[in-house]
Every structure is written in C-alpha cells, then in structure tokens.
Design a protein around this motif. Sequence first.
Motif, short mmCIF file in Angstrom:
data_model
loop_
_atom_site.label_atom_id
_atom_site.label_comp_id
_atom_site.label_asym_id
_atom_site.label_seq_id
_atom_site.Cartn_x
_atom_site.Cartn_y
_atom_site.Cartn_z
N GLU A 68 26.57 61.08 43.49
CA GLU A 68 27.41 60.32 41.81
C GLU A 68 26.50 58.72 41.40
OE1 GLU A 68 30.55 63.32 38.90
OE2 GLU A 68 31.00 61.83 41.50
N LEU A 69 27.49 58.51 43.68
CA LEU A 69 27.74 56.98 43.44
C LEU A 69 25.76 56.22 44.23
CD1 LEU A 69 30.68 56.44 46.57
CD2 LEU A 69 30.32 55.88 43.87
N ASP A 70 24.76 57.47 44.94
CA ASP A 70 23.22 57.17 45.01
C ASP A 70 22.83 57.09 43.16
OD1 ASP A 70 23.61 57.25 47.45
OD2 ASP A 70 23.30 59.21 47.53
N SER A 71 23.69 57.24 42.02
CA SER A 71 23.30 57.46 40.65
C SER A 71 23.25 56.13 40.96
CB SER A 71 23.23 58.19 40.22
OG SER A 71 24.28 58.65 39.79
N ILE A 72 23.91 55.66 40.93
CA ILE A 72 23.84 53.68 40.16
C ILE A 72 22.95 53.12 41.37
CG2 ILE A 72 25.49 52.01 40.50
CD1 ILE A 72 28.48 54.46 40.54
N GLU A 73 22.56 52.22 40.60
CA GLU A 73 21.76 51.32 41.00
C GLU A 73 22.37 49.56 41.24
OE1 GLU A 73 17.38 51.43 40.01
OE2 GLU A 73 17.55 52.81 38.74
N VAL A 74 22.92 49.41 41.57
CA VAL A 74 23.31 48.11 42.01
C VAL A 74 22.19 46.38 41.56
CG1 VAL A 74 24.11 45.94 44.09
CG2 VAL A 74 24.91 48.49 44.33
N GLY A 75 23.00 45.93 40.80
CA GLY A 75 21.91 45.12 39.88
C GLY A 75 22.23 45.11 39.16
#
Length: 156
Positions: free
Chosen positions: A38-45
Amino acid sequence: MGGTSRIIGAVCAGLVVLSLSGCAQRYRTHGYAPTQAELDSIEVGLDTRDTVRVIIGDPVVTGVVADQAWFYVKSEFLDYAWRAPQETGRTVVGILFDERGRVANIETYGIEDGQVVALSRRVSDSGTTGVGLLQQIIGNVGNFNPLGALGGDEGI
C-alpha cells in the motif's frame, strides 16, 4: 453406580481442559499500519491527502501543527495466562505533507526504533498539606459570605 462415576470423571476432565485453556497464548493487534504494498502505491510529490485517504484510509493520529503529518500505529501483544501483556511488535508509519498538501516523505519505524519517553506528571498542589479535614472546615467558617452566595454585596 458406574454411571455416576463416569459423569463425575467427565465433569472433572472438562474442568481440567477448561482451566488449561486459560493458559494458552493469545496474540492481539491494536491499531492499523498500511502494508508495504500500500505504501509503494503512494507517489511522493504527486499524491495528496485525499488520494492517501483513498489508498490507505484515515490516520490514527495527525500532526499538531497544521496537519503536516499523518501517523498510522499498530501494536502487537502476546497475552499468556495471568501475566501482563507483552508488546512483541510495533509499527509506526509517518506520512509527511508539504505546504501544498502533497506527500513529501514516508517513514516507517519499528519497535526497535522506539525510545522510552518520560512523561511529565504535573499535579496541582492542594495547599492542604498537614491540615486535617476539621481544620479546613473550621478555618473556612469566617470566610463564608451568604450575601455573596445570593449575588448580593461582596464587600460585607
């Protein structure tokens, strides 16, 4: 007579099994922390608070200053018989946002990263140290103003 002893034996065996089942280990989980997928699916920026809320849900705790951080906390405990629960695992995920409301950073901490925090215990002084109940009552007899209690003259 043989039937009665069988019933007593069955009841005793049931009681032994029931009492030993209280000694079984039991794992409990409190809170929620998102998985690595789930965290990997969040894109920083790119992702915002709204998209993070859709992907992993509302946070357990938010930052104190202007909602700049969201925190997800999950703790795992082992209960064994009469002993106090023992914390076996803790995961804290912090998602930090920039001033535009976009994800600036994602950090994950485990129980090995934790530190003991000494909490400040602030207790108001009662001002009655060494004074008994009767001394408090008798000491306040002259301080009572019935007119003040009724909303009358405070200066009497």
